[in-house]
Design a protein around this motif. Structure first.
Motif, mmCIF file in Angstrom:
data_model
loop_
_atom_site.group_PDB
_atom_site.id
_atom_site.type_symbol
_atom_site.label_atom_id
_atom_site.label_comp_id
_atom_site.label_asym_id
_atom_site.label_seq_id
_atom_site.Cartn_x
_atom_site.Cartn_y
_atom_site.Cartn_z
ATOM 1 N N GLY A 114 126.576 183.683 106.767
ATOM 2 C CA GLY A 114 125.863 182.575 106.135
ATOM 3 C C GLY A 114 126.494 182.177 104.823
ATOM 4 O O GLY A 114 127.662 182.483 104.547
ATOM 5 N N ARG A 115 125.675 181.506 104.035
ATOM 6 C CA ARG A 115 126.149 180.949 102.780
ATOM 7 C C ARG A 115 126.653 182.028 101.826
ATOM 8 O O ARG A 115 127.430 181.751 100.927
ATOM 9 C CB ARG A 115 125.002 180.174 102.143
ATOM 10 N N GLY A 116 126.215 183.276 102.049
ATOM 11 C CA GLY A 116 126.665 184.385 101.219
ATOM 12 C C GLY A 116 128.172 184.606 101.285
ATOM 13 O O GLY A 116 128.738 185.295 100.437
ATOM 14 N N LYS B 295 130.340 182.407 100.740
ATOM 15 C CA LYS B 295 130.897 181.566 99.658
ATOM 16 C C LYS B 295 131.749 180.373 100.108
ATOM 17 O O LYS B 295 131.681 179.318 99.487
ATOM 18 C CB LYS B 295 131.742 182.387 98.662
ATOM 19 N N SER C 267 124.985 180.401 110.104
ATOM 20 C CA SER C 267 123.699 179.775 109.807
ATOM 21 C C SER C 267 123.873 178.263 109.739
ATOM 22 O O SER C 267 124.997 177.756 109.706
ATOM 23 C CB SER C 267 123.140 180.316 108.495
ATOM 24 N N LYS C 268 122.758 177.557 109.685
ATOM 25 C CA LYS C 268 122.790 176.096 109.726
ATOM 26 C C LYS C 268 123.533 175.474 108.539
ATOM 27 O O LYS C 268 124.395 174.617 108.743
ATOM 28 C CB LYS C 268 121.368 175.559 109.810
ATOM 29 N N VAL D 95 123.528 179.054 115.028
ATOM 30 C CA VAL D 95 122.437 179.659 115.791
ATOM 31 C C VAL D 95 121.117 179.478 115.050
ATOM 32 O O VAL D 95 121.082 179.327 113.840
ATOM 33 C CB VAL D 95 122.679 181.162 116.062
ATOM 34 N N GLY D 96 120.032 179.465 115.805
ATOM 35 C CA GLY D 96 118.710 179.315 115.206
ATOM 36 C C GLY D 96 117.876 178.320 115.964
ATOM 37 O O GLY D 96 118.250 177.861 117.047
ATOM 38 N N GLN D 97 116.761 177.993 115.350
ATOM 39 C CA GLN D 97 115.798 177.107 115.994
ATOM 40 C C GLN D 97 116.410 175.776 116.412
ATOM 41 O O GLN D 97 116.116 175.250 117.475
ATOM 42 C CB GLN D 97 114.670 176.851 115.012
ATOM 43 N N GLY E 111 119.707 175.335 116.513
ATOM 44 C CA GLY E 111 121.053 175.592 117.042
ATOM 45 C C GLY E 111 120.941 176.290 118.375
ATOM 46 O O GLY E 111 120.054 175.999 119.167
ATOM 47 N N ILE F 41 123.305 186.256 105.231
ATOM 48 C CA ILE F 41 122.327 185.296 105.767
ATOM 49 C C ILE F 41 120.952 185.773 105.309
ATOM 50 O O ILE F 41 120.625 186.953 105.461
ATOM 51 C CB ILE F 41 122.371 185.230 107.311
ATOM 52 N N GLY G 264 117.862 185.054 106.361
ATOM 53 C CA GLY G 264 116.867 185.397 107.386
ATOM 54 C C GLY G 264 115.669 184.473 107.371
ATOM 55 O O GLY G 264 114.534 184.911 107.548
ATOM 56 N N GLN H 111 113.599 179.879 110.636
ATOM 57 C CA GLN H 111 114.291 179.056 111.644
ATOM 58 C C GLN H 111 115.559 179.730 112.137
ATOM 59 O O GLN H 111 116.005 179.501 113.257
ATOM 60 C CB GLN H 111 114.656 177.679 111.075
ATOM 61 N N HIS H 112 116.176 180.527 111.280
ATOM 62 C CA HIS H 112 117.361 181.260 111.727
ATOM 63 C C HIS H 112 116.939 182.386 112.677
ATOM 64 O O HIS H 112 117.505 182.541 113.758
ATOM 65 C CB HIS H 112 118.125 181.830 110.531
ATOM 66 N N ASN I 8 123.456 192.306 103.250
ATOM 67 C CA ASN I 8 123.035 191.327 102.257
ATOM 68 C C ASN I 8 122.945 192.029 100.915
ATOM 69 O O ASN I 8 122.499 193.168 100.836
ATOM 70 C CB ASN I 8 121.669 190.752 102.670
ATOM 71 N N ALA J 182 115.969 190.347 100.758
ATOM 72 C CA ALA J 182 116.251 189.307 101.757
ATOM 73 C C ALA J 182 115.342 189.515 102.968
ATOM 74 O O ALA J 182 115.241 190.629 103.487
ATOM 75 C CB ALA J 182 117.714 189.364 102.179
HETATM 76 C C1 LIG Z 1 113.728 171.884 110.544
HETATM 77 C C2 LIG Z 1 114.630 172.997 110.111
HETATM 78 C C3 LIG Z 1 115.404 173.621 111.061
HETATM 79 C C4 LIG Z 1 116.289 174.654 110.700
HETATM 80 N N1 LIG Z 1 117.025 175.258 111.665
HETATM 81 C C5 LIG Z 1 117.864 176.275 111.307
HETATM 82 C C6 LIG Z 1 118.655 176.942 112.298
HETATM 83 O O1 LIG Z 1 118.604 176.621 113.496
HETATM 84 N N2 LIG Z 1 119.470 177.939 111.894
HETATM 85 C C7 LIG Z 1 119.578 178.336 110.600
HETATM 86 O O2 LIG Z 1 120.366 179.256 110.314
HETATM 87 N N3 LIG Z 1 118.860 177.711 109.654
HETATM 88 C C8 LIG Z 1 118.016 176.686 109.972
HETATM 89 N N4 LIG Z 1 117.311 176.056 108.984
HETATM 90 C C9 LIG Z 1 117.625 176.391 107.576
HETATM 91 C C10 LIG Z 1 116.925 177.649 107.109
HETATM 92 O O3 LIG Z 1 115.633 177.315 106.636
HETATM 93 C C11 LIG Z 1 117.727 178.284 105.938
HETATM 94 O O4 LIG Z 1 117.880 177.326 104.925
HETATM 95 C C12 LIG Z 1 119.105 178.773 106.347
HETATM 96 O O5 LIG Z 1 119.020 179.595 107.490
HETATM 97 C C13 LIG Z 1 119.728 179.540 105.206
HETATM 98 O O6 LIG Z 1 121.065 179.852 105.501
HETATM 99 P P1 LIG Z 1 121.775 181.090 104.819
HETATM 100 O O7 LIG Z 1 120.982 182.294 105.068
HETATM 101 O O8 LIG Z 1 123.190 181.076 105.262
HETATM 102 O O9 LIG Z 1 121.808 180.691 103.263
HETATM 103 P P2 LIG Z 1 120.903 181.179 102.051
HETATM 104 O O10 LIG Z 1 119.471 181.041 102.309
HETATM 105 O O11 LIG Z 1 121.485 180.533 100.865
HETATM 106 O O12 LIG Z 1 121.176 182.730 101.994
HETATM 107 C C14 LIG Z 1 122.384 183.329 101.637
HETATM 108 C C15 LIG Z 1 122.152 184.819 101.607
HETATM 109 O O13 LIG Z 1 123.376 185.474 101.334
HETATM 110 C C16 LIG Z 1 123.144 186.528 100.435
HETATM 111 N N5 LIG Z 1 124.405 186.732 99.701
HETATM 112 C C17 LIG Z 1 124.965 185.944 98.739
HETATM 113 N N6 LIG Z 1 126.135 186.444 98.344
HETATM 114 C C18 LIG Z 1 126.331 187.579 99.056
HETATM 115 C C19 LIG Z 1 127.371 188.549 99.068
HETATM 116 N N7 LIG Z 1 128.452 188.461 98.285
HETATM 117 N N8 LIG Z 1 127.241 189.591 99.897
HETATM 118 C C20 LIG Z 1 126.139 189.723 100.697
HETATM 119 N N9 LIG Z 1 125.148 188.828 100.731
HETATM 120 C C21 LIG Z 1 125.238 187.774 99.911
HETATM 121 C C22 LIG Z 1 121.998 186.089 99.592
HETATM 122 O O14 LIG Z 1 121.303 187.207 99.064
HETATM 123 C C23 LIG Z 1 121.144 185.283 100.571
HETATM 124 O O15 LIG Z 1 120.177 186.104 101.200
HETATM 125 C C24 LIG Z 1 116.404 175.052 109.339
HETATM 126 C C25 LIG Z 1 115.604 174.426 108.386
HETATM 127 C C26 LIG Z 1 114.712 173.430 108.753
HETATM 128 C C27 LIG Z 1 113.850 172.802 107.696
#
Ligand SMILES: Cc1cc2nc3c(=O)[nH]c(=O)nc-3n(C[C@H](O)[C@H](O)[C@H](O)COP(=O)(O)OP(=O)(O)OC[C@H]3O[C@@H](n4cnc5c(N)ncnc54)[C@H](O)[C@@H]3O)c2cc1C
Ligand SMILES: Nc1ncnc2c1ncn2[C@@H]1O[C@H](COP(=O)(O)O)[C@@H](O)[C@H]1O
Lengths: 312, 245
Positions: free
Chosen positions: A199-201, A203, A225-226, A240-242, A244, A257, A259, A262-263, A277, A282
């Motif tokens: 995921g976004r983690g 970078k 992640s999305k 992947v996710g709701q 995806g 990621i 968690g 929706q994921h 993480n 998380a």
């Molecule tokens: C209608 C709708 C549908 C959606 N459908 C989906 C879907 O199908 N799939 C999906 O994935 N999302 C979906 N989302 C988005 C979802 O709500 C989250 O915003 C998304 O999953 C977050 O992605 P992420 O975990 O990659 O990013 P973030 O929420 O930004 O999380 C990043 C994580 O990485 C960790 N991190 C940061 N740096 C590091 C590091 N160096 N080492 C280890 N960990 C680190 C952080 O602690 C954090 O927990 C949907 C949202 C909506 C509103």
């Protein structure tokens, strides 16, 4: 009689088709007929026979996949079949409904278990994007059942197989495929037994080398992640996710990621979930079997080295 | 071009899913209902296509009166009119039979659905409609375009994508990536109030099946944590205890 649609990719049957065969032979206790389009490669029919298929009907005269003509060909060749089992892939999902209409059958997709036949014919299917399951009593005599890949355990039931050929004489060509772009040699995400996801983690896209390397060592596929696919760090096909893809691998490794609900919807049916993480709070840790609280950039190189050693 | 967009009304994606009445019903208490996200995409794409080629967009829903507020939102986004088939959407097959009847009556050139509804996840309606109408059906489309009376699609296939051309009429389903959904503006919301929402009675259909009970996935046990300095131990457990690698 029980049948399966044996989808093939350049003459090769994938694992999801063998799962359909295994499902069919377990509910029928023998006598499973498979239909496939185009001649399978040498040795492929025997793969079906290993899981209980004793007759294979090879349909010739059709071009590349087209739901209308493929659906008609399968229905026409399996007219005496009461239960038809299909792998719930994109291709399976495209033709299962068409066959159900032609056979006046009850249709169930996303099926995750063998049916319960103690009182009628009840199936269990995934609903609410991974957040629930439903038990559905299918009322029609004919049934088309599309099973989620990686849901049914393969059970060998070796039989000998007869191969018959048939030709579709005048398909109705209303559609035409004008181009195909397949990521060569990659395991489709829905069928991978191991998925390494980030995921976004992570970078930025430049850091995905480690994710890909771990996936490759473990013989798995990569996912994301999305937001990662929205920002074009990774292709949309990996999301992947709701909204995806929903997956069900034996092992899902989630790196950086959070968690979100929706994921989780798309991955929570995975057999084993590992979360890496740096934030101990998380939400993903609540859905995980194993975890490491730590920085992905420190943990991943160690995992890669250990996985390499474990695989040798 | 007359396009019909099939719209399913579903719980908001953040909904915590629970069941009532001995797990025989989805618990709708406090649940916010929305346009199925994939149907938002097909509606937007239908508007794009009629803006280029001329024509109208009708939205059709199989549902009870609660659906009306969500249907108004679709009208606010830009659909010209709406049809609500006044029945409980029992399952994908029941829904498709109802929609097919309306489509035959209406004479459409193109029918769009979502890849799946995010509540019952059948992924069935597109293919069912294709078969019932004897039209081609193209599912999981990431691009849709109509040029000179032909429809052109890009769609997901297992392990990649392909491009397909089809005659009209055709039914196609929307996959994520098709477009960015339009959101209603003030003018649209005002206009939606007076756009036609026609309520029609369902036709009789023999049952295909019956939902009996629901369950939630089994909750996980507490996570087992490993030390970040000793990640190798995790691999060892995955290999020898969990036996997944
Ligand atoms: C209608 C709708 C549908 C959606 N459908 C989906 C879907 O199908 N799939 C999906 O994935 N999302 C979906 N989302 C988005 C979802 O709500 C989250 O915003 C998304 O999953 C977050 O992605 P992420 O975990 O990659 O990013 P973030 O929420 O930004 O999380 C990043 C994580 O990485 C960790 N991190 C940061 N740096 C590091 C590091 N160096 N080492 C280890 N960990 C680190 C952080 O602690 C954090 O927990 C949907 C949202 C909506 C509103
Ligand atoms: N009750 C309904 N009314 C109208 N269209 C529906 C309904 N349910 C499903 N659909 C359409 O069918 C698509 C796929 O739904 P499903 O087959 O239930 O996963 C949805 O995205 C809608 O376009």
């Amino acid at each position: 009689m029980t049948g399966i649609y044996a989808e093939n990719s350049e003459g090769v049957f994938k694992k999801a088709v063998l799962e359909a065969a295994s499902y069919a032979s377990q509910i029928s206790g023998g006598n499973v007929t498979a239909v496939c389009v185009g001649m399978p490669k040498d040795g492929e029919a025997e793969k079906l026979a290993k899981y209980g298929v004793n007759k294979l009907i090879v349909v010739e005269g059709l071009n590349a996949f087209d739901a209308l003509n493929y659906g008609r060909a399968v229905a026409a060749n399996l007219q005496n079949v009461k239960n038809l089992i299909i792998a719930n892939t994109y291709e399976g999902k495209a033709i299962a409904p068409r066959i159900a209409v032609l056979q006046a059958a009850s249709l169930a997709t996303n099926v995750v278990e063998l049916p319960n036949t103690t009182n009628g014919f009840s199936i269990k299917r995934g609903v609410f994007s991974g957040k629930g399951f439903a038990h559905v009593q299918l009322s029609r005599e004919n049934k088309v059942i599309a099973i989620t890949p990686n849901s049914i355990e393969l059970k060998e039931n070796p039989v000998s197989i007869n191969i018959e050929k048939t030709t579709v004489s005048s398909p109705e060509n209303l559609t035409q495929i004008t181009g195909i772009n397949k990521a060569a040699g990659k395991i489709p995400l829905t069928e991978a037994e191991v998925v390494v996801s980030a995921g976004r983690g992570m970078k930025g896209p430049e850091n995905w080398g480690m994710v890909e390397e771990l996936a490759q060592i473990l013989g798995g596929a990569t996912a994301c992640s999305k937001p990662v696919s929205d920002m074009d760090w990774r292709p949309h096909s990996e999301h992947v996710g709701q909204t995806g893809i929903t997956i069900k691998p034996n092992l899902y490794i989630a790196i950086g990621i959070s968690g979100a609900i929706q994921h989780l919807a798309g991955v929570s049916s995975s057999k084993v979930i590992v979360v890496i993480n740096k934030d101990p709070e998380a939400p993903f840790f609540k859905a995980a079997d194993y975890g490491i609280v730590g920085d992905a950039f420190e943990v991943l190189p160690q995992l890669i080295a250990a996985a390499k050693a474990a695989k040798n | 071009m007359k396009i019909l967009v099939c719209m399913s009304v579903v719980p908001d994606t953040t909904t915590k899913i629970t069941f009532t009445d001995n797990n025989t019903k989805f618990n709708t208490a406090g649940v916010q209902f929305i346009i199925n996200p994939y149907d938002e995409l097909s509606l937007t794409k239908a508007l794009d296509i009629t803006e280029k080629n001329g024509g109208t967009v009708t939205v059709a829903t199989v549902g009870l009166a609660e659906a009306d507020a969500v249907i108004r939102k679709a009208l606010a986004i830009g659909a010209n009119d709406a049809i609500r088939i006044n029945a409980e959407p029992l399952d994908g097959q029941y829904v498709a039979e109802q929609l097919a009847y309306v489509i035959n009556e209406g004479g459409y050139d193109m029918v769009l659905t979502g890849r799946e509804s995010i509540d019952y996840n059948g992924g069935q309606v597109c293919g069912l409609l294709g078969a019932l109408l004897k039209w081609p059906s193209i599912n999981v489309c990431t691009k849709m375009e109509v040029i000179d009376g032909k429809a052109h699609f890009e769609r997901d296939i297992d392990g990649g994508r392909e491009t397909v051309t089809s005659i009209l009429p055709v039914v196609a389903s929307a996959q994520k990536d098709l477009c960015e959904p339009r959101i209603p503006n003030m003018k649209g919301i005002m206009a939606a109030r007076t756009k036609p929402l026609n309520i029609v009675a369902p036709i009789a259909i023999d049952s295909f099946g019956q939902y009996s009970t629901f369950e939630n996935p089994i909750a996980k046990q507490a996570v087992r944590l490993f030390d970040a300095q000793n990640a190798a131990q995790l691999i060892e457990v995955l290999k020898n205890e969990a036996k997944v690698i």
